[in-house]
Design an enzyme around this catalytic site. Structure first.
Site, short mmCIF file in Angstrom:
data_model
loop_
_atom_site.label_atom_id
_atom_site.label_comp_id
_atom_site.label_asym_id
_atom_site.label_seq_id
_atom_site.Cartn_x
_atom_site.Cartn_y
_atom_site.Cartn_z
N ALA A 92 -8.66 9.38 4.48
CA ALA A 92 -8.25 10.63 3.81
C ALA A 92 -9.16 11.00 2.63
O ALA A 92 -9.56 12.16 2.50
CB ALA A 92 -6.80 10.51 3.35
N LYS A 131 2.36 1.14 3.40
CA LYS A 131 2.94 0.19 4.34
C LYS A 131 1.87 -0.42 5.24
O LYS A 131 0.92 0.25 5.65
CB LYS A 131 4.01 0.87 5.19
N GLY A 161 -1.92 14.08 4.15
CA GLY A 161 -1.41 15.45 4.24
C GLY A 161 -2.11 16.40 3.29
O GLY A 161 -2.37 17.57 3.62
N LYS A 197 -5.00 0.22 17.37
CA LYS A 197 -6.18 -0.21 16.61
C LYS A 197 -5.78 -0.98 15.37
O LYS A 197 -6.55 -1.82 14.87
CB LYS A 197 -7.06 1.00 16.27
N LYS A 244 -0.27 8.43 12.44
CA LYS A 244 -0.79 7.22 13.07
C LYS A 244 0.29 6.14 13.05
O LYS A 244 0.29 5.23 12.23
CB LYS A 244 -2.06 6.75 12.36
N ASN A 286 -5.16 -2.79 7.13
CA ASN A 286 -4.73 -3.91 7.97
C ASN A 286 -5.77 -5.03 7.95
O ASN A 286 -5.42 -6.21 7.86
CB ASN A 286 -4.50 -3.42 9.40
#
Length: 392
Positions: free
Chosen positions: A200, A343, A61, A251, A167, A317
Site C-alpha cells: 500500500a 493481523k 483503502g 501466497k 486479500k 508473514n
C-alpha cells in the site's frame, strides 16, 4: 497508453495486437481467456457516468482512494466526480478521522503524508456511502465482510457492480469460501476481484507496480480497468475472478515457509527460491482442484507469481515467520510485537487449508502445505521445511 499494443499471455509477452470495440476482441473471439491490457481509445463509455463508493479506509483503502479519486476526476464521461468512502469513525489526535480526511485531505492515521484528491468524501454512515453507488469497492479486513454485507443488503441501487480488493478468505464448515462468493450471494450482484504485488505505501507513493483484475463479464472488467489503471499502477485483466483471490490467500502460507528459510542460518537464497517454486505449484494445484475454472495463466500474473515474490521477500508473514525461528516466541507474541495491530493471516490460513485437505483425504498431495502447517503448530522444527517431501 493510446493505441498501446495489446499484451497477451504470461509476464507481458507480446504475441499479438487486438482492438476492443464494445464486447469484441478481434483475434481472441468474444470471450478472451488470456490476460490482456485494453486499448484506451477503444473503451466503450457507459450510458451514464458511474458513481463509485469505497468501503474501507485503512492503509490499502486509502492508497486505493487516491487512485480512484484521481481517475474519477480525469474521466467525467465514465465516473461521477464525487467518490464517497466509508470510514469507521474514530478519533485521532483529538479529531474525528472523517473530519481529518475531508478537511486536510489526508488519512493521517493509516496513510500519513499522502495527499488524497479533494473529491474523496469520507462518510461515517455506511448506508449513505453505498445507496446511490453504481460501483462498489470492498477494501477492508475480511473478518468484517459478513457484518458489512448484512448491513447493506437490500439497500443498494439496482444493477450495482462490485470489486473486492480483500486479500483474505473465509473458511466455513471446513470449506473455502471466497469473498467474491460472499458478496455475490448476499448482494446478488456481479463481482470482480483485484489482487497483485501491491504494498500500500509504495502504491500511494506512486512507485511503479502491476496488479490484476479478475472478471466474469468483459465489459465490467474493462470498466474497472478504467477506474484503477494509471501510469504507475498498471492493470491487466483476466477472465478469472476466483484465481486472483485464491492466490491472494495462499501466497501468505508460502510466505510463512519463506520466512522459516530466512530464520534458519544455514539456508540461503537458493533454498528460499525452491520453497517459493514448490509453493506456487501447490497454490495452482489447490486452486484448480477446488475451482476448475481457474486459469493457468492467472498464476503468471501480478496476482500470482508477482504477489508471491513480494510477499516472500517483504511481507508481514515472512517477517513474523523469521522471528518465530529466531526468537522462539509464540505467534501471538510475535503478532503483538511486530505488527502493531495488524493481523497475521498466513498461520491461520495454513491451519485452515490443512484441515480442508485432510478432510478431503488429499493432504499427501500437498507436502509443502502440510509441512508448513506442522511447523506452525510446533510438530516439526523450522529446519524441516526443506524435507517437505520426505516427511509423513
Amino acid at each position: 497508453m493510446n493505441s498501446k499494443l495489446l499484451k497477451i499471455g504470461a509476464i507481458g509477452t507480446l504475441v499479438g495486437v487486438t482492438a476492443f470495440t464494445g464486447m469484441h476482441y478481434f483475434g481472441c473471439g468474444s470471450k478472451p481467456i488470456k490476460p490482456f491490457t485494453p486499448i484506451e481509445d477503444e473503451i466503450k463509455k457507459p450510458k451514464t457516468p458511474q458513481k463509485v463508493g469505497i468501503i474501507g479506509s485503512g492503509n490499502w483503502g486509502s492508497a486505493i482512494a487516491k487512485i480512484v479519486g484521481a481517475n474519477a476526476l480525469k474521466n467525467p464521461d465514465f465516473f461521477v466526480e464525487e467518490v464517497k468512502q466509508y470510514v469507521y469513525e474514530e478519533e485521532f489526535e483529538g479529531r474525528k478521522l472523517t473530519e481529518i480526511i475531508n478537511e486536510d485531505h489526508m488519512n493521517k492515521k493509516y496513510l500519513p503524508g499522502i495527499e488524497l484528491p479533494e473529491n474523496i468524501v469520507a462518510d461515517p454512515d455506511l448506508i449513505s456511502t453505498v445507496k446511490d453507488a453504481d460501483l462498489l469497492i470492498f477494501v477492508l479486513p475480511h473478518q468484517f465482510v459478513p457484518r458489512i454485507l448484512g448491513t447493506i443488503k437490500g439497500k443498494l441501487k439496482k444493477g450495482v457492480r462490485a470489486i473486492t480488493l480483500i486479500k483474505g478468505v473465509n473458511f466455513i464448515d471446513n470449506k473455502l469460501v471466497l469473498i467474491s462468493e460472499l458478496i455475490e450471494k448476499e448482494l446478488e450482484c456481479e463481482v470482480c476481484s483485484l489482487m497483485g504485488a501491491n504494498v500500500a505505501n509504495e502504491v500511494a507513493q506512486e512507485q511503479y507496480c502491476e496488479t490484476s483484475i479478475g472478471y466474469k463479464n468483459v465489459e465490467t472488467g474493462v470498466l474497472f480497468w478504467k477506474l484503477f489503471n494509471t501510469e504507475n499502477f498498471e492493470v491487466r485483466i483476466v477472465n478469472d475472478v476466483k484465481g486472483p483471490e485464491i492466490c491472494g490467500a495462499l501466497k501468505n502460507v508460502v510466505a510463512i515457509g519463506a520466512g522459516f528459510c530466512d530464520g534458519v542460518e544455514e539456508y540461503g537464497g537458493n533454498t528460499k527460491a525452491a520453497i517459493m517454486r514448490v509453493g506456487l505449484m501447490e497454490m495452482k494445484q489447490f486452486a484448480q482442484m477446488y475451482y476448475p475454472s481457474v486459469q493457468t495463466e492467472t498464476f503468471f500474473e501480478s496476482c500470482g507469481v508477482g504477489d508471491l515474490i513480494t510477499t516472500c521477500f517483504g511481507g508481514r508473514n515472512r517477517k513474523c515467520a523469521e522471528a518465530f525461528v529466531r526468537t522462539k516466541k509464540s505467534w501471538e507474541e510475535i503478532e503483538k510485537d511486530l505488527l502493531k495491530g495488524q493481523k497475521l493471516q498466513g498461520t491461520g490460513t495454513a491451519i485452515e487449508v490443512y484441515e480442508i485437505l485432510k478432510n478431503d483425504n488429499v493432504i499427501d498431495k500437498f507436502p509443502l502445505f502440510k509441512t508448513i502447517y506442522k511447523i506452525v503448530q510446533g510438530k516439526l522444527d523450522p529446519e524441516d521445511i526443506v524435507r517437505y517431501d520426505q516427511l509423513d
